[in-house]
Write a protein that holds these residues in place. Structure first.
Motif, PDB file in Angstrom:
ATOM      1  N   SER A   1       0.857  -1.187   0.000  1.00  0.00           N
ATOM      2  CA  SER A   1       0.000   0.000   0.000  1.00  0.00           C
ATOM      3  C   SER A   1       0.896   1.241   0.000  1.00  0.00           C
ATOM      4  O   SER A   1       1.998   1.225   0.533  1.00  0.00           O
ATOM      5  CB  SER A   1      -0.922   0.005   1.224  1.00  0.00           C
ATOM      6  N   ASP A   2       0.372   2.305  -0.574  1.00  0.00           N
ATOM      7  CA  ASP A   2       1.120   3.562  -0.669  1.00  0.00           C
ATOM      8  C   ASP A   2       0.146   4.701  -0.417  1.00  0.00           C
ATOM      9  O   ASP A   2      -0.873   4.825  -1.111  1.00  0.00           O
ATOM     10  CB  ASP A   2       1.743   3.694  -2.050  1.00  0.00           C
ATOM     11  N   PRO A   3       0.406   5.549   0.581  1.00  0.00           N
ATOM     12  CA  PRO A   3      -0.517   6.654   0.865  1.00  0.00           C
ATOM     13  C   PRO A   3      -0.618   7.670  -0.262  1.00  0.00           C
ATOM     14  O   PRO A   3      -1.559   8.460  -0.304  1.00  0.00           O
ATOM     15  CB  PRO A   3       0.071   7.290   2.128  1.00  0.00           C
ATOM     16  N   THR A   4       0.316   7.645  -1.200  1.00  0.00           N
ATOM     17  CA  THR A   4       0.277   8.592  -2.318  1.00  0.00           C
ATOM     18  C   THR A   4      -0.257   7.953  -3.598  1.00  0.00           C
ATOM     19  O   THR A   4      -0.202   8.575  -4.664  1.00  0.00           O
ATOM     20  CB  THR A   4       1.685   9.150  -2.592  1.00  0.00           C
ATOM     21  N   ALA A   5      -0.775   6.729  -3.486  1.00  0.00           N
ATOM     22  CA  ALA A   5      -1.219   6.032  -4.697  1.00  0.00           C
ATOM     23  C   ALA A   5      -2.423   6.714  -5.335  1.00  0.00           C
ATOM     24  O   ALA A   5      -2.590   6.679  -6.562  1.00  0.00           O
ATOM     25  CB  ALA A   5      -1.554   4.577  -4.360  1.00  0.00           C
ATOM     26  N   GLY A   6      -3.272   7.327  -4.510  1.00  0.00           N
ATOM     27  CA  GLY A   6      -4.464   7.961  -5.074  1.00  0.00           C
ATOM     28  C   GLY A   6      -4.258   9.383  -5.546  1.00  0.00           C
ATOM     29  O   GLY A   6      -5.203  10.021  -6.023  1.00  0.00           O
ATOM     30  N   LEU A   7      -3.057   9.898  -5.435  1.00  0.00           N
ATOM     31  CA  LEU A   7      -2.785  11.271  -5.857  1.00  0.00           C
ATOM     32  C   LEU A   7      -2.570  11.335  -7.368  1.00  0.00           C
ATOM     33  O   LEU A   7      -2.233  10.330  -8.001  1.00  0.00           O
ATOM     34  CB  LEU A   7      -1.544  11.806  -5.131  1.00  0.00           C
ATOM     35  N   PRO A   8      -2.761  12.500  -7.970  1.00  0.00           N
ATOM     36  CA  PRO A   8      -2.545  12.632  -9.430  1.00  0.00           C
ATOM     37  C   PRO A   8      -1.110  12.283  -9.818  1.00  0.00           C
ATOM     38  O   PRO A   8      -0.158  12.507  -9.071  1.00  0.00           O
ATOM     39  CB  PRO A   8      -2.856  14.111  -9.683  1.00  0.00           C
ATOM     40  N   LEU A   9      -0.964  11.759 -11.022  1.00  0.00           N
ATOM     41  CA  LEU A   9       0.354  11.356 -11.518  1.00  0.00           C
ATOM     42  C   LEU A   9       1.260  12.544 -11.796  1.00  0.00           C
ATOM     43  O   LEU A   9       2.473  12.370 -11.945  1.00  0.00           O
ATOM     44  CB  LEU A   9       0.183  10.520 -12.796  1.00  0.00           C
ATOM     45  N   THR A  10       0.697  13.735 -11.868  1.00  0.00           N
ATOM     46  CA  THR A  10       1.499  14.927 -12.150  1.00  0.00           C
ATOM     47  C   THR A  10       2.306  15.403 -10.944  1.00  0.00           C
ATOM     48  O   THR A  10       3.171  16.279 -11.089  1.00  0.00           O
ATOM     49  CB  THR A  10       0.582  16.068 -12.622  1.00  0.00           C
ATOM     50  N   ILE A  11       2.028  14.870  -9.782  1.00  0.00           N
ATOM     51  CA  ILE A  11       2.759  15.283  -8.584  1.00  0.00           C
ATOM     52  C   ILE A  11       4.189  14.754  -8.670  1.00  0.00           C
ATOM     53  O   ILE A  11       4.411  13.571  -8.899  1.00  0.00           O
ATOM     54  CB  ILE A  11       2.068  14.764  -7.319  1.00  0.00           C
ATOM     55  N   PRO A  12       5.178  15.601  -8.472  1.00  0.00           N
ATOM     56  CA  PRO A  12       6.578  15.162  -8.595  1.00  0.00           C
ATOM     57  C   PRO A  12       6.944  14.121  -7.532  1.00  0.00           C
ATOM     58  O   PRO A  12       6.338  14.069  -6.444  1.00  0.00           O
ATOM     59  CB  PRO A  12       7.372  16.462  -8.379  1.00  0.00           C
ATOM     60  N   PRO A  13       7.927  13.280  -7.808  1.00  0.00           N
ATOM     61  CA  PRO A  13       8.346  12.253  -6.852  1.00  0.00           C
ATOM     62  C   PRO A  13       8.825  12.831  -5.517  1.00  0.00           C
ATOM     63  O   PRO A  13       8.584  12.231  -4.466  1.00  0.00           O
ATOM     64  CB  PRO A  13       9.470  11.520  -7.586  1.00  0.00           C
TER      65      PRO A  13
ATOM     66  N   ARG B   1       4.989  11.096   2.225  1.00  0.00           N
ATOM     67  CA  ARG B   1       5.267   9.858   2.975  1.00  0.00           C
ATOM     68  C   ARG B   1       6.015  10.179   4.266  1.00  0.00           C
ATOM     69  O   ARG B   1       5.759   9.572   5.308  1.00  0.00           O
ATOM     70  CB  ARG B   1       6.078   8.905   2.109  1.00  0.00           C
ATOM     71  N   GLU B   2       6.928  11.131   4.180  1.00  0.00           N
ATOM     72  CA  GLU B   2       7.701  11.498   5.367  1.00  0.00           C
ATOM     73  C   GLU B   2       6.812  12.133   6.430  1.00  0.00           C
ATOM     74  O   GLU B   2       6.958  11.864   7.632  1.00  0.00           O
ATOM     75  CB  GLU B   2       8.814  12.473   4.976  1.00  0.00           C
ATOM     76  N   SER B   3       5.873  12.966   5.999  1.00  0.00           N
ATOM     77  CA  SER B   3       4.976  13.619   6.960  1.00  0.00           C
ATOM     78  C   SER B   3       4.033  12.635   7.625  1.00  0.00           C
ATOM     79  O   SER B   3       3.641  12.819   8.777  1.00  0.00           O
ATOM     80  CB  SER B   3       4.170  14.711   6.243  1.00  0.00           C
ATOM     81  N   LEU B   4       3.684  11.563   6.908  1.00  0.00           N
ATOM     82  CA  LEU B   4       2.808  10.530   7.481  1.00  0.00           C
ATOM     83  C   LEU B   4       3.581   9.499   8.293  1.00  0.00           C
ATOM     84  O   LEU B   4       2.976   8.647   8.948  1.00  0.00           O
ATOM     85  CB  LEU B   4       2.028   9.826   6.363  1.00  0.00           C
TER      86      LEU B   4
ATOM     87  N   VAL C   1       7.741  15.453  -4.015  1.00  0.00           N
ATOM     88  CA  VAL C   1       6.568  15.847  -3.221  1.00  0.00           C
ATOM     89  C   VAL C   1       5.914  14.611  -2.607  1.00  0.00           C
ATOM     90  O   VAL C   1       5.494  14.629  -1.448  1.00  0.00           O
ATOM     91  CB  VAL C   1       5.566  16.622  -4.097  1.00  0.00           C
ATOM     92  N   ARG C   2       5.857  13.553  -3.381  1.00  0.00           N
ATOM     93  CA  ARG C   2       5.315  12.305  -2.846  1.00  0.00           C
ATOM     94  C   ARG C   2       6.150  11.817  -1.661  1.00  0.00           C
ATOM     95  O   ARG C   2       5.612  11.329  -0.658  1.00  0.00           O
ATOM     96  CB  ARG C   2       5.281  11.229  -3.936  1.00  0.00           C
TER      97      ARG C   2
END
Length: 335
Positions: free
Chosen positions: A32-44, A51-54, A46-47
């Motif tokens: 599982s990845d907490p950023t999986a549902g985010l738009p693909l345009t988000i830079p790596p 993950r670090e903030s979570l 930022v992702r």
């Protein structure tokens, strides 16, 4: 009894700690990845910051300790604050859903009323049907009533609830048009007419779950009554001239309820878990649907929290069943 209850509550702490670690580890190791549902345009990068903030990049043990602290202390206080309005919830981090970015406990409390309306009512209805059905079936063993009750119980327990739910929708909603096929979770009861609407939309999901619960409990009730009806104390009570209703409903019923109480108490968490399918069939926006959506989306915090709540319910109702033993049977003493 008080000493036994306190001792069991103390022993429940390491049990729940072990269960919480197993639940956390199993769910955490799932892909599982907490950023999986985010738009693909988000830079790596930022992702990675998300993950670090979570805290998902930290060691598993550190994540578990952090989650346990929030689950055992912060979230219960926020729960009390939501129920009472007292400002006892501490400031700081909370268990956040990957999907909605909102506190998981708030999501659960939003859906809890719908689950309690349907699941709680269905369990009460199932018990009210099962107890007299089991008592009469045992007292009139091999009669037409007993054979009919056995057939209905076997049918209700054997047929899965998703099939029964769809069958009820086809017959009573589509063909007859008596009840709505979809449960409206936004409906509010403000007057008699709105209560009637709420009652009509509850009938089918409540009867589906109630039939399933009554089928199992009535079998235990019948078997326990038959076992006690042949005991020596029953013949002694009848020889003393006690009325048949007193013998059956006072002496036999009290002893027969001991194993049935176990089934009723331990089935409460199972009913909440088993209602997941029924909630999906009738579109009840309850905890079951929340868990299904979280599993499909890989929302780890929601799955962990709901699973742990089910574990807490199992431990607590197991303790409740043991306490009721001593109340129902004077021969059982724990102190």
């Amino acid at each position: 009894m008080l000493t036994y209850t306190i001792r069991r509550l103390i022993l429940a702490i390491p049990t729940l700690l072990f269960i919480s670690f197993v639940i956390f580890l199993i769910v955490k190791l799932s892909p599982s990845d907490p950023t999986a549902g985010l738009p693909l345009t988000i830079p790596p990068e930022v992702r990675e910051q998300i993950r670090e903030s979570l805290g998902v990049n930290q060691p598993v043990l550190i994540q578990y300790i952090r989650w346990l602290q929030l689950m055992m202390w912060n979230e219960p206080l926020h729960l009390i604050e939501g129920w009472t309005g007292w400002e006892v919830g501490p400031e700081g981090p909370r268990i956040i859903s990957y999907q909605t970015r909102s506190p998981v406990m708030d999501l659960i409390m939003q859906r809890m009323p719908q689950t309690l309306w349907v699941v709680g009512t269905s369990y009460i209805v199932g018990i009210l049907i099962a107890l007299p059905l089991g008592i009469i079936s045992a007292y009139k063993q091999y009669s037409i009533f007993d054979q009919l009750g056995t057939f209905i119980s076997m049918l209700g327990f054997s047929v899965p609830t998703f099939f029964t739910g769809v069958l009820f929708i086809v017959i009573f909603a589509v063909n007859l048009g008596w009840f709505p096929s979809v449960y409206d979770t936004t409906h509010q009861v403000t007057d008699w007419d709105s209560f009637v609407v709420q009652f009509r939309q509850m009938i089918m999901p409540v009867m589906v779950l109630g039939l399933f619960n009554a089928s199992q409990i009535s079998r235990y009730m019948r078997a326990s009554m038959l076992d006690n009806l042949n005991q020596d104390y029953v013949r002694t009570a009848r020889a003393k001239g006690l009325g048949e209703s007193t013998v059956v409903l006072v002496h036999v019923l009290r002893n027969s309820m001991i194993p049935v109480v176990t089934v009723i108490a331990l089935n409460v968490p199972a009913v909440f878990g088993g209602a997941i399918i029924t909630e999906q069939v009738f579109k009840v926006n309850g905890i079951g649907q929340l868990l299904i959506i979280a599993i499909q989306a890989g929302d780890v915090p929601v799955v962990q929290t709901v699973s742990f709540i089910f574990a807490v319910l199992i431990v607590l109702f197991n303790l409740l069943a043991d306490i009721l033993y001593g109340i129902l049977d004077p021969r059982i003493r724990y102190d």
